[in-house]
Design a protein around this motif. Structure first.
Motif, PDB file in Angstrom:
ATOM      1  N   ASP A   1       0.848  -1.188   0.000  1.00 27.79           N
ATOM      2  CA  ASP A   1       0.000   0.000   0.000  1.00 27.79           C
ATOM      3  C   ASP A   1       0.892   1.249   0.000  1.00 27.79           C
ATOM      4  O   ASP A   1       1.956   1.275   0.604  1.00 27.79           O
ATOM      5  CB  ASP A   1      -0.881  -0.106   1.252  1.00 27.79           C
ATOM      6  CG  ASP A   1      -1.466   1.188   1.708  1.00 27.79           C
ATOM      7  OD1 ASP A   1      -0.759   1.914   2.428  1.00 27.79           O
ATOM      8  OD2 ASP A   1      -2.622   1.469   1.368  1.00 27.79           O
ATOM      9  N   GLU A   2       0.440   2.299  -0.688  1.00 24.82           N
ATOM     10  CA  GLU A   2       1.223   3.528  -0.852  1.00 24.82           C
ATOM     11  C   GLU A   2       1.649   4.137   0.488  1.00 24.82           C
ATOM     12  O   GLU A   2       2.795   4.537   0.665  1.00 24.82           O
ATOM     13  CB  GLU A   2       0.411   4.547  -1.651  1.00 24.82           C
ATOM     14  CG  GLU A   2       1.150   5.821  -1.962  1.00 24.82           C
ATOM     15  CD  GLU A   2       0.341   6.767  -2.841  1.00 24.82           C
ATOM     16  OE1 GLU A   2       0.397   7.970  -2.572  1.00 24.82           O
ATOM     17  OE2 GLU A   2      -0.347   6.302  -3.773  1.00 24.82           O
TER      18      GLU A   2
ATOM     19  N   GLN B   1       5.518   4.619   1.846  1.00 25.02           N
ATOM     20  CA  GLN B   1       6.026   5.928   2.258  1.00 25.02           C
ATOM     21  C   GLN B   1       6.504   5.878   3.710  1.00 25.02           C
ATOM     22  O   GLN B   1       7.580   6.380   4.037  1.00 25.02           O
ATOM     23  CB  GLN B   1       4.954   6.998   2.082  1.00 25.02           C
ATOM     24  CG  GLN B   1       5.453   8.393   2.433  1.00 25.02           C
ATOM     25  CD  GLN B   1       4.471   9.490   2.050  1.00 25.02           C
ATOM     26  OE1 GLN B   1       3.587   9.272   1.224  1.00 25.02           O
ATOM     27  NE2 GLN B   1       4.633  10.656   2.627  1.00 25.02           N
ATOM     28  N   ASN B   2       5.721   5.273   4.581  1.00 31.40           N
ATOM     29  CA  ASN B   2       6.085   5.177   5.991  1.00 31.40           C
ATOM     30  C   ASN B   2       7.388   4.416   6.190  1.00 31.40           C
ATOM     31  O   ASN B   2       8.289   4.874   6.894  1.00 31.40           O
ATOM     32  CB  ASN B   2       4.952   4.507   6.772  1.00 31.40           C
ATOM     33  CG  ASN B   2       5.347   4.192   8.200  1.00 31.40           C
ATOM     34  OD1 ASN B   2       5.701   3.048   8.501  1.00 31.40           O
ATOM     35  ND2 ASN B   2       5.280   5.177   9.064  1.00 31.40           N
TER      36      ASN B   2
ATOM     37  N   LEU C   1       0.045  25.823  -0.951  1.00 30.88           N
ATOM     38  CA  LEU C   1      -0.291  24.459  -1.346  1.00 30.88           C
ATOM     39  C   LEU C   1      -0.433  24.415  -2.863  1.00 30.88           C
ATOM     40  O   LEU C   1      -1.164  25.209  -3.445  1.00 30.88           O
ATOM     41  CB  LEU C   1      -1.607  24.021  -0.691  1.00 30.88           C
ATOM     42  CG  LEU C   1      -2.140  22.637  -1.068  1.00 30.88           C
ATOM     43  CD1 LEU C   1      -1.235  21.549  -0.503  1.00 30.88           C
ATOM     44  CD2 LEU C   1      -3.554  22.471  -0.541  1.00 30.88           C
ATOM     45  N   VAL C   2       0.314  23.509  -3.500  1.00 32.54           N
ATOM     46  CA  VAL C   2       0.322  23.421  -4.957  1.00 32.54           C
ATOM     47  C   VAL C   2      -0.082  22.005  -5.366  1.00 32.54           C
ATOM     48  O   VAL C   2       0.507  21.032  -4.900  1.00 32.54           O
ATOM     49  CB  VAL C   2       1.730  23.752  -5.524  1.00 32.54           C
ATOM     50  CG1 VAL C   2       1.761  23.575  -7.029  1.00 32.54           C
ATOM     51  CG2 VAL C   2       2.136  25.163  -5.131  1.00 32.54           C
ATOM     52  N   SER C   3      -1.041  21.913  -6.240  1.00 34.81           N
ATOM     53  CA  SER C   3      -1.501  20.623  -6.724  1.00 34.81           C
ATOM     54  C   SER C   3      -0.401  19.920  -7.518  1.00 34.81           C
ATOM     55  O   SER C   3       0.290  20.549  -8.322  1.00 34.81           O
ATOM     56  CB  SER C   3      -2.734  20.827  -7.608  1.00 34.81           C
ATOM     57  OG  SER C   3      -3.221  19.593  -8.057  1.00 34.81           O
ATOM     58  N   GLY C   4      -0.247  18.635  -7.271  1.00 29.40           N
ATOM     59  CA  GLY C   4       0.694  17.838  -8.048  1.00 29.40           C
ATOM     60  C   GLY C   4       2.077  17.709  -7.460  1.00 29.40           C
ATOM     61  O   GLY C   4       2.906  16.953  -7.970  1.00 29.40           O
ATOM     62  N   VAL C   5       2.369  18.425  -6.367  1.00 25.28           N
ATOM     63  CA  VAL C   5       3.687  18.325  -5.739  1.00 25.28           C
ATOM     64  C   VAL C   5       3.831  16.923  -5.153  1.00 25.28           C
ATOM     65  O   VAL C   5       2.870  16.330  -4.670  1.00 25.28           O
ATOM     66  CB  VAL C   5       3.853  19.417  -4.653  1.00 25.28           C
ATOM     67  CG1 VAL C   5       5.115  19.213  -3.848  1.00 25.28           C
ATOM     68  CG2 VAL C   5       3.849  20.793  -5.298  1.00 25.28           C
ATOM     69  N   SER C   6       5.044  16.404  -5.178  1.00 28.83           N
ATOM     70  CA  SER C   6       5.280  15.026  -4.749  1.00 28.83           C
ATOM     71  C   SER C   6       4.992  14.814  -3.266  1.00 28.83           C
ATOM     72  O   SER C   6       4.882  15.760  -2.499  1.00 28.83           O
ATOM     73  CB  SER C   6       6.725  14.626  -5.057  1.00 28.83           C
ATOM     74  OG  SER C   6       7.619  15.408  -4.299  1.00 28.83           O
ATOM     75  N   ASP C   7       4.917  13.544  -2.876  1.00 29.89           N
ATOM     76  CA  ASP C   7       4.595  13.168  -1.500  1.00 29.89           C
ATOM     77  C   ASP C   7       5.686  13.553  -0.504  1.00 29.89           C
ATOM     78  O   ASP C   7       5.393  13.910   0.625  1.00 29.89           O
ATOM     79  CB  ASP C   7       4.367  11.655  -1.400  1.00 29.89           C
ATOM     80  CG  ASP C   7       3.182  11.199  -2.226  1.00 29.89           C
ATOM     81  OD1 ASP C   7       2.137  11.873  -2.176  1.00 29.89           O
ATOM     82  OD2 ASP C   7       3.288  10.161  -2.907  1.00 29.89           O
ATOM     83  N   CYS C   8       6.934  13.409  -0.924  1.00 28.57           N
ATOM     84  CA  CYS C   8       8.078  13.685  -0.041  1.00 28.57           C
ATOM     85  C   CYS C   8       9.157  14.435  -0.795  1.00 28.57           C
ATOM     86  O   CYS C   8       9.262  14.333  -2.021  1.00 28.57           O
ATOM     87  CB  CYS C   8       8.707  12.388   0.458  1.00 28.57           C
ATOM     88  SG  CYS C   8       7.824  11.582   1.772  1.00 28.57           S
TER      89      CYS C   8
ATOM     90  N   ARG D   1       7.361   2.277  -6.279  1.00 27.37           N
ATOM     91  CA  ARG D   1       6.101   1.577  -6.031  1.00 27.37           C
ATOM     92  C   ARG D   1       6.255   0.521  -4.937  1.00 27.37           C
ATOM     93  O   ARG D   1       5.324  -0.210  -4.640  1.00 27.37           O
ATOM     94  CB  ARG D   1       5.610   0.943  -7.331  1.00 27.37           C
ATOM     95  CG  ARG D   1       5.275   2.006  -8.368  1.00 27.37           C
ATOM     96  CD  ARG D   1       4.945   1.397  -9.727  1.00 27.37           C
ATOM     97  NE  ARG D   1       4.673   2.429 -10.703  1.00 27.37           N
ATOM     98  CZ  ARG D   1       3.497   3.042 -10.836  1.00 27.37           C
ATOM     99  NH1 ARG D   1       2.488   2.739 -10.052  1.00 27.37           N
ATOM    100  NH2 ARG D   1       3.339   3.976 -11.754  1.00 27.37           N
ATOM    101  N   SER D   2       7.446   0.446  -4.351  1.00 27.20           N
ATOM    102  CA  SER D   2       7.697  -0.473  -3.243  1.00 27.20           C
ATOM    103  C   SER D   2       8.900   0.064  -2.466  1.00 27.20           C
ATOM    104  O   SER D   2       9.630   0.940  -2.950  1.00 27.20           O
ATOM    105  CB  SER D   2       8.016  -1.888  -3.765  1.00 27.20           C
ATOM    106  OG  SER D   2       9.262  -1.881  -4.435  1.00 27.20           O
TER     107      SER D   2
END
Length: 133
Positions: free
Chosen positions: A5-6, A10-11, A71-78, A121-122
């Motif tokens: 799971d995503e 990330q965690n 806050l900007v749409s599309g910015v990466s998770d980390c 993805r992993s």
């Protein structure tokens, strides 16, 4: 390999990367942090329906405030800072996950400006993609 799971990916990447590269003993000491770029909040069924509109209103207000602060749409998770003077953008996806149009635009913008953007993805793929940096 079991599907990851995503959030789990990330965690786990955050925990492992922080232990390996972000503590005071590390030289250079890097920084990995998440970006609040989406508020995927669902209202639990245990909350009475009478409160749902108020909760939605509070969430919308929070998002409006965050947008006014950058806050900007599309910015990466980390983001990972300090990798040879660069920032590495990390967008986590599940095995079948697809980028939204705003994420594709941000990746193109980042790479066009000489930035590094990876999309693991992993947990294993994260390390494969980040190790060259």
């Amino acid at each position: 390999m079991k599907k990851q799971d995503e959030r789990y990916v990330q965690n786990q990447c955050f925990i492992q990367f922080t232990r390996e590269y972000c503590t005071i003993k590390n030289e250079p000491q890097l920084l990995m942090h998440s970006v609040i770029n989406g508020v995927g909040i669902s209202i639990p069924d245990t909350i009475p329906k009478a409160y749902h509109d108020k909760i939605r209103s509070l969430i919308a207000n929070f998002i409006d405030i965050q947008k006014s602060l950058g806050l900007v749409s599309g910015v990466s998770d980390c983001l990972i800072h300090g990798v040879h003077g660069r920032c590495v953008w990390v967008e986590f996806k599940e095995a079948s996950g697809k980028q939204r149009e705003a994420q594709i635009r941000q990746q193109q913008r980042t790479e066009k400006n000489g930035g590094v953007y990876i999309m693991p993805r992993s947990v294993e793929e994260f390390w494969t993609k980040i190790n060259p940096y």
